[in-house]
Design an enzyme around this catalytic site. Structure first.
Site, mmCIF file in Angstrom:
data_model
loop_
_atom_site.group_PDB
_atom_site.id
_atom_site.type_symbol
_atom_site.label_atom_id
_atom_site.label_comp_id
_atom_site.label_asym_id
_atom_site.label_seq_id
_atom_site.Cartn_x
_atom_site.Cartn_y
_atom_site.Cartn_z
ATOM 1 N N ASN A 222 0.832 -1.203 0.000
ATOM 2 C CA ASN A 222 0.000 0.000 0.000
ATOM 3 C C ASN A 222 0.864 1.249 0.000
ATOM 4 O O ASN A 222 2.064 1.196 -0.254
ATOM 5 C CB ASN A 222 -0.917 -0.018 1.228
ATOM 6 C CG ASN A 222 -0.120 0.153 2.510
ATOM 7 O OD1 ASN A 222 0.951 -0.434 2.661
ATOM 8 N ND2 ASN A 222 -0.607 0.957 3.431
ATOM 9 N N CYS B 160 2.037 2.968 2.416
ATOM 10 C CA CYS B 160 3.067 3.033 3.454
ATOM 11 C C CYS B 160 3.835 1.731 3.627
ATOM 12 O O CYS B 160 4.565 1.572 4.608
ATOM 13 C CB CYS B 160 2.451 3.456 4.787
ATOM 14 S SG CYS B 160 1.552 5.011 4.700
ATOM 15 N N GLU C 106 3.154 -1.277 4.550
ATOM 16 C CA GLU C 106 2.936 -2.231 5.641
ATOM 17 C C GLU C 106 1.789 -3.193 5.355
ATOM 18 O O GLU C 106 1.686 -4.232 6.007
ATOM 19 C CB GLU C 106 2.695 -1.496 6.974
ATOM 20 C CG GLU C 106 1.264 -1.089 7.251
ATOM 21 C CD GLU C 106 0.871 0.219 6.596
ATOM 22 O OE1 GLU C 106 -0.184 0.772 6.939
ATOM 23 O OE2 GLU C 106 1.618 0.693 5.725
#
Length: 888
Positions: free
Chosen positions: A426, A428, A430
């Site tokens: 995604n 970020c 994670e």
């Protein structure tokens, strides 16, 4: 001089009255350092004729915020003044506030524009006495000034531009938005959130209880197909998601490269970059929820794509503007084969997906077989692998991107591997979930506030960490996130379909660094490393146990059968490791195989930039970046000092203006102070003073309990190709899924500090510290086991030592990051018999004139020592001081 009261009355400004109001808010603060009279004097100097009492309170709060560098209690006082001011301007009763928000009429259109959903409004009206009496408004005063200002700026709902909610109203709205008519569960959530045990993510705080409650943070979108229709359908989907505060990860491996044939028009393709710029403009135009946050897209591409060189440079500051897209975030979805080729100084072939189909649809041995077959068939253009690697490092040094996520590790160690090949993470890095043209992966986030579980003995001499309480709270958070899936508004049908079928959630953390500092554990100590392991084992066990209990009640998620969990395989099994053993995994494993789990994934420690500001902790699992930094709010810029360090320096008797100026000159570091005890220097190391090998080791330790991934930033004060290569290869060989989110660096040169008096700053080193005043509780490590009596902890016992920070398994030294055998966490470096000759990486050849994208010119000596040196990559040498990683 006159002041106007809230009711319009006019009266003289009275020094004593202001002092009395401030004194009333000083309860529980340190009387030795908090001076209400001094605050009043500063306020009076800024008062003007005709000031209102609201403006006077704002001035008082800002004055105290500026005095935070005198003592951290001033930050508490600033918050109390600001919150007291808000309480005077807002309605107290929760039910009345909800009614006002529900009956809101837009002033410009004259039409009803309710900010509360019909469902939540009806629930509140039916239970208003119970809900009104449950709210504890004094808990508002527990927020820091900057935490409150963050809430005020972006989170509290407004009527005609004026804040209408109090923080406690927001929390109750969120609790009811999640749980609906389950009032007991809503009150449990309200109490735990208001006591700061955990918080939901920003979209949940923004939108819970509103007419369109889009509470999910992360969306993983698949490019529908390589056509005008497919590209623009995907663009529309991204716009609709971004409109409702969702961050986006989009994989574009299947888009043909520059110069590829287009059958429909008998022309050739312009490649990725023009398309990427269209997405860039959409991200700029469609912000997240009306200017609350800008739109944010990360684009994922595998390094075999023929447009890879242009892609990794899209955020660079120089170059042609038409090939830049600086509002997007490039991310690499890297197969193991590429890392092996770089390590071997081998060749690498670039393809267009039209001439080499299927490469993004497989991983591991299947990918390697298909890739090498296409190479032999001459379908692509071959370059030196290290040439591309060099360009990646150059872009990372300049822009902090592209992000690095390892395709094979993500697929090999996922509980969703039965669904198909995972093709991206995604925004970020994670969230690791399966996405497809007809399924947009979704994830709902929440973070546990780790310092909330520290307990100090009655005599104040010892402190412990309450893992049992952490386990209980993590189970509550799991149930909440599972409930969000059902109560959520989905901006596109593809997202609803995916989330209802697979039901992934993401628990994260914040304040790990605060926890270590409060327990007096240096971030790079063995005790901190053990606590890191214990915390994440506890949260993972709790989330899986709660999910299994939900499955017993509501049934497992739709695609559970065939997943690793259905076969009793948990995340640490996929790492070929045994758990630390605090919890009863054998019983849980049997229960999961019998009843299933309600959620396909449960763990993904995320960045907590905004919510950690609200709660007043350091971000996620990261060390502190500085012990002194600036915090901007609408009224100005404030200097903030690490409150734990500030209290210690005050107690030592060495905190003064000189020390403050010294910290500014040293960018928040205390390592050069001769009058500070070594234990404090160790405790308050910034991330720039901690070996990145320690950061990666701790990431690998916790990854065993993280079934998605986590947003791992890497920090280098002065990045070089050797250091970067060393870090990337070390993380890859440790088996990390996310190799790097951002690369954080420091400026090559510092700005001239005109406001600093160097003579005053130098005096900070001459003050004599009184160590006798520094009395803090000592940490007592937990020896408790919450496992069943017949469960024998694998790997280590409660009193066992954990590996030294230089230790690693023999498997992590091999070229492939896949573990080759089960090993105990107690295995140390002394037990390993690692031969330096195992990995040999030739030096990078000098770029030739006819190479398409020549590498920047670097000094020959630096190239020989610094880039792709076998010692740097292998990190397995007899003399650690000669290694970039071992020497920190």
């Amino acid at each position: 001089m006159y002041v106007y009261k809230r009711d319009g009355r006019k009266e003289p400004v009275q020094f004593d009255k202001i002092t009395a109001r401030i004194s009333r808010l000083c309860y529980g603060l340190d009387p030795k350092h908090i001076d209400a009279v001094k605050v009043t004097q500063r306020i009076i100097s800024g008062v003007y004729e005709g000031v209102t009492t609201i403006e006077l309170d704002n001035l008082a709060a800002e004055t105290c915020a500026y005095m935070t560098t005198v003592h951290p209690d001033y930050a508490t006082l600033a918050a109390r003044i600001a919150i007291s001011n808000l309480h005077k301007q807002t309605t107290k009763q929760f039910s009345k506030v909800v009614e006002d928000l529900y009956r809101y009429v837009n002033a410009a259109t004259g039409k009803p524009a309710p900010m509360i959903s019909d469902d939540v409004y009806n629930i509140v009206m039916e239970n208003k006495d119970k809900l009104n009496s449950a709210i504890v408004y004094d808990r508002d005063f527990q927020y820091s000034y900057f935490g409150f200002k963050t809430l005020e700026r972006s989170y509290l709902l407004r009527i005609n531009g004026q804040v209408a909610e109090r923080p406690q109203h927001l929390i109750m709205r969120v609790a009811l938005g999640i749980h609906g008519r389950d009032i007991e569960a809503a009150l449990e959530t309200y109490n735990l959130m208001s006591l700061k045990y955990f918080t939901h993510a920003s979209p949940t705080l923004f939108n819970a209880g509103t007419p369109k409650p889009q509470m999910s943070s992360c969306f993983l979108v698949a490019m529908k197909e390589d056509s005008i229709e497919g590209i623009y359908d995907t663009l529309k989907e991204c716009a609709l998601i971004s409109k409702t505060a969702g961050g986006i990860g989009l994989h574009i491996h299947n888009i043909r490269s520059t110069g590829s044939y287009i059958a429909g028009t008998n022309g050739t393709s312009n490649g990725l970059i023009p398309m990427i710029r269209v997405f860039n403009n959409t991200a700029r135009y469609v912000d997240q929820g009306g200017n609350k946050r800008p739109g944010a897209f990360a684009l994922y591409l595998e390094p075999w794509h023929a447009d890879i060189f242009d892609f990794i440079d899209i955020r660079k500051n120089h170059g042609k503007e038409e090939i830049r897209a600086r509002d997007l975030f490039p991310a690499l979805w890297i197969p193991d084969l590429f890392m092996k080729r770089v390590e071997e100084n081998g060749t690498w072939t670039l393809f267009s997906p039209t001439s080499a189909p299927g490469l993004s649809d497989c991983y591991g041995d299947e990918f390697e077989a298909l890739y090498t077959r296409y190479e032999k068939e001459g379908r692509g253009k071959t370059i030196k692998a290290q040439k591309l690697w060099y360009s990646i490092l150059e872009a990372q040094t300049e822009t902090g991107t592209p992000f690095v996520v390892y395709k094979d590790a993500c697929n090999r160690k996922s509980n969703q591997k039965n669904l198909g090949v995972i093709k991206s993470s995604n925004l970020c890095c994670e969230i690791v979930e399966y996405s497809a043209p007809d399924e947009t992966a979704v994830c709902n986030l929440a973070s546990v506030a780790l310092p909330a579980f520290i307990e100090t003995s009655e005599d104040g001499k010892t402190s412990t960490y309450n893992f049992k309480k952490l386990h209980e709270i993590a189970k509550v958070v799991t149930r909440n996130l599972n409930r969000v899936i059902d109560r959520n508004y989905y901006p596109v049908e593809e997202a609803r379909k995916s989330n209802m079928r697979h039901r992934p959630i993401a628990l994260g953390v914040q304040g790990l660094a605060d926890t270590f500092m409060l327990l007096r554990l240096p971030f790079d100590s063995e005790e901190a490393r053990l606590l890191n392991i214990q915390i994440f084992e506890t949260i993972y066990h709790a989330s899986m146990e709660a999910s299994c209990e939900l499955a017993q009640k509501d049934g497992p998620y739709e695609t559970f059968q065939g997943s690793p969990a259905s076969q009793g395989i948990l995340q640490f099994d996929m790492w070929d490791q045994k758990p630390y053993g605090m919890w009863d995994w054998d019983t849980l494993r049997k229960d999961i195989m019998k009843h299933g789990v309600r959620n396909s994934l449960t763990m993904a420690p995320m960045p907590t930039a905004s919510t950690s500001q609200i709660l007043g902790y350091n971000e996620c699992f990261e060390p502190v970046t500085s012990n002194m930094y600036s915090r901007r709010v609408l009224s100005g810029e404030f200097q903030v000092v690490n409150p734990y360090l500030l209290r210690d320096l005050v107690d030592l008797g060495i905190w003064d203006e000189g020390m403050k100026q010294y910290l500014i000159t040293q960018n928040g570091s205390i390592q050069g102070l001769p009058n500070v005890p070594q234990e404090l220097k160790d405790l308050y190391k910034t991330v720039w003073e901690i070996s990145q090998k320690t950061i990666i080791n701790m990431a690998a330790d916790r990854s065993v309990y993280i079934d998605q991934s986590h947003s791992l930033n890497l920090f280098l004060r002065a990045p070089t190709m050797g250091k970067l290569t060393s870090m990337h290869f070390y993380g890859w060989k440790k088996g990390l899924k996310t190799g790097m989110y951002y690369l954080r660096t420091q400026a090559a040169s510092a700005a001239i500090q005109f406001t600093i008096d160097q003579k005053i700053a130098d005096q900070a080193t001459e003050n004599v510290a009184d160590i006798s005043n520094l009395k803090r509780p000592s940490y007592m490590p937990s020896s408790a086991s919450y496992a069943a009596s017949d469960f024998v902890p694998a790997a280590v016992t409660a009193n066992a030592t954990i590996p030294s920070l230089d230790s690693s398994s023999e498997a992590s030294r091999e070229a492939s990051p896949a573990p080759t055998g089960s090993h105990s966490l107690t295995k140390g470096m002394a037990e390993l018999n690692v031969q330096e000759s195992k990995v040999e990486v030739p030096e990078v050849p000098a770029p030739t004139k006819n190479e398409e994208k020549a590498a920047p010119i670097v000094d020959d000596e630096e190239t020989e020592f610094d880039i792709y040196n076998s010692k740097v990559i292998a990190c397995a040498i007899d003399n650690p001081e000669a290694c970039e990683m071992c020497s920190g």
